[in-house]
Design a protein around this motif. Structure first.
Motif, short mmCIF file in Angstrom:
data_model
loop_
_atom_site.label_atom_id
_atom_site.label_comp_id
_atom_site.label_asym_id
_atom_site.label_seq_id
_atom_site.Cartn_x
_atom_site.Cartn_y
_atom_site.Cartn_z
N GLY A 114 36.20 -3.51 13.28
CA GLY A 114 36.50 -3.48 11.85
C GLY A 114 37.75 -4.31 11.62
N TYR A 115 37.57 -5.45 11.00
CA TYR A 115 38.68 -6.38 10.75
C TYR A 115 39.06 -6.24 9.27
CZ TYR A 115 37.00 -8.27 15.16
OH TYR A 115 36.60 -8.41 16.46
N TRP A 116 40.08 -5.43 9.02
CA TRP A 116 40.45 -5.07 7.65
C TRP A 116 41.44 -6.07 7.09
CZ3 TRP A 116 38.26 -0.99 5.06
CH2 TRP A 116 37.40 -0.20 5.84
N TYR A 117 41.17 -6.51 5.86
CA TYR A 117 42.05 -7.45 5.19
C TYR A 117 43.36 -6.74 4.82
CZ TYR A 117 38.09 -10.54 5.11
OH TYR A 117 37.04 -11.35 5.50
N PRO A 118 44.45 -7.50 4.75
CA PRO A 118 45.76 -6.85 4.57
C PRO A 118 45.95 -6.22 3.21
CG PRO A 118 46.01 -9.23 4.56
CD PRO A 118 44.58 -8.95 4.89
N ARG A 119 46.68 -5.14 3.25
CA ARG A 119 47.26 -4.54 2.04
C ARG A 119 48.70 -4.33 2.42
NH1 ARG A 119 44.47 0.13 -0.57
NH2 ARG A 119 46.06 -0.37 -2.06
N GLY A 120 49.59 -4.76 1.59
CA GLY A 120 51.00 -4.69 1.93
C GLY A 120 51.38 -5.66 3.03
N GLY A 121 50.55 -6.70 3.22
CA GLY A 121 50.87 -7.74 4.18
C GLY A 121 50.48 -7.46 5.62
N ILE A 122 49.83 -6.33 5.88
CA ILE A 122 49.47 -5.98 7.25
C ILE A 122 47.96 -5.79 7.38
CG2 ILE A 122 49.74 -4.29 9.12
CD1 ILE A 122 52.44 -3.55 7.90
N PRO A 123 47.29 -6.68 8.12
CA PRO A 123 45.87 -6.43 8.40
C PRO A 123 45.76 -5.37 9.50
CG PRO A 123 46.57 -8.46 9.46
CD PRO A 123 47.75 -7.95 8.68
N ILE A 124 44.71 -4.60 9.45
CA ILE A 124 44.47 -3.58 10.47
C ILE A 124 43.12 -3.87 11.10
CG2 ILE A 124 44.08 -1.12 10.93
CD1 ILE A 124 45.93 -0.52 8.55
N ASP A 125 43.08 -3.99 12.42
CA ASP A 125 41.83 -4.19 13.15
C ASP A 125 41.54 -2.94 13.95
OD1 ASP A 125 41.84 -6.77 12.13
OD2 ASP A 125 42.64 -7.67 13.95
N VAL A 126 40.30 -2.45 13.85
CA VAL A 126 39.91 -1.20 14.52
C VAL A 126 38.71 -1.50 15.41
CG1 VAL A 126 39.13 1.18 14.18
CG2 VAL A 126 40.68 0.12 12.51
N PHE A 127 38.78 -1.06 16.66
CA PHE A 127 37.70 -1.30 17.62
C PHE A 127 37.27 0.03 18.24
CE2 PHE A 127 40.65 -4.85 17.52
CZ PHE A 127 39.80 -5.87 17.13
N TRP A 128 35.95 0.20 18.39
CA TRP A 128 35.40 1.41 19.01
C TRP A 128 34.14 1.02 19.76
CZ3 TRP A 128 30.85 4.35 18.33
CH2 TRP A 128 30.88 5.64 18.88
N GLN A 129 33.96 1.59 20.94
CA GLN A 129 32.72 1.35 21.67
C GLN A 129 32.39 2.58 22.50
OE1 GLN A 129 33.63 -2.29 23.77
NE2 GLN A 129 33.92 -1.22 25.69
N THR A 130 31.14 2.62 22.93
CA THR A 130 30.64 3.80 23.64
C THR A 130 30.91 3.77 25.13
OG1 THR A 130 28.47 2.78 23.88
CG2 THR A 130 28.81 4.20 21.94
N GLY A 131 31.41 2.69 25.67
CA GLY A 131 31.67 2.57 27.11
C GLY A 131 31.66 1.11 27.50
N ALA A 132 31.50 0.86 28.78
CA ALA A 132 31.46 -0.52 29.26
C ALA A 132 30.16 -1.18 28.82
CB ALA A 132 31.57 -0.55 30.78
N PRO A 133 30.20 -2.48 28.50
CA PRO A 133 28.97 -3.17 28.13
C PRO A 133 27.98 -3.19 29.30
CG PRO A 133 30.89 -4.62 27.88
CD PRO A 133 31.37 -3.35 28.46
N PRO A 134 26.70 -3.21 29.01
CA PRO A 134 25.70 -3.24 30.07
C PRO A 134 25.83 -4.49 30.94
CG PRO A 134 24.66 -2.88 27.93
CD PRO A 134 26.09 -3.21 27.68
N GLU A 135 25.68 -4.31 32.21
CA GLU A 135 25.79 -5.42 33.16
C GLU A 135 24.66 -6.42 32.92
OE1 GLU A 135 25.70 -5.92 37.95
OE2 GLU A 135 26.69 -4.14 37.14
N GLY A 136 25.02 -7.70 33.00
CA GLY A 136 24.02 -8.75 32.90
C GLY A 136 23.69 -9.18 31.49
#
Length: 151
Positions: A114-136
């Motif tokens: 989630g790449y959030w556009y700034p409010r008050g001059g600060i963008p906030i980026d949020v990342f979430w995943q369920t685990g390691a990506p599948p091999e290959g």
């Protein structure tokens, strides 16, 4: 089209909230070999600040490796649109989107940025995943530049 789908090919109202929105799925026949990565990009995601009620804007990138179910894209659009009048912080919105897709599809793997556009001059980026990506698997960069107007 599956008879079980209630939104695709029909005129439907926008859900009033993310909790009321229905994420529909369709069967997926996985090919042999490494899992396939499916990407959804929502460059105009909106929600409301839960404190001020002001609109917040984000560029969402969702990558997932489906197992037996795919997210039906019209229902995803309706689900994402349901956040327009929903007040939550950036972190909560981003994770909630990812978790709902996981609940609906039970994928092999999922990540959301989630790449959030700034409010008050600060963008906030949020990342979430369920685990390691599948091999290959081929897993491209999410392609969103560090903030400098984001576009």
């Amino acid at each position: 089209m599956s008879d079980a789908l209630q939104q695709l090919g029909r005129e439907v109202s926008l859900p009033r909230s993310p909790d009321e929105a229905v994420l529909e799925t369709v069967p997926y026949e996985r090919p042999n070999g490494p899992p396939v990565i499916v990407r959804f990009v929502a460059p105009e995601f909106t929600s409301l600040c839960p404190v001020t009620g002001q609109p917040d804007f984000a560029h969402l990138v969702i990558d997932y490796a489906p197992s037996e179910r795919l997210v039906e894209s019209k229902s995803l659009k309706l689900f994402l649109t349901s956040f327009r009048n929903h007040g939550s912080f950036h972190e909560t919105c981003t994770v909630k989107v990812g978790q709902r897709i996981v609940e609906a599809t039970n994928p092999i793997w999922l990540r959301i940025g989630g790449y959030w556009y700034p409010r008050g001059g600060i963008p906030i980026d949020v990342f979430w995943q369920t685990g390691a990506p599948p091999e290959g698997t081929f897993l491209p960069d999410q392609g969103v530049p560090p903030y400098r107007g984001r576009g």
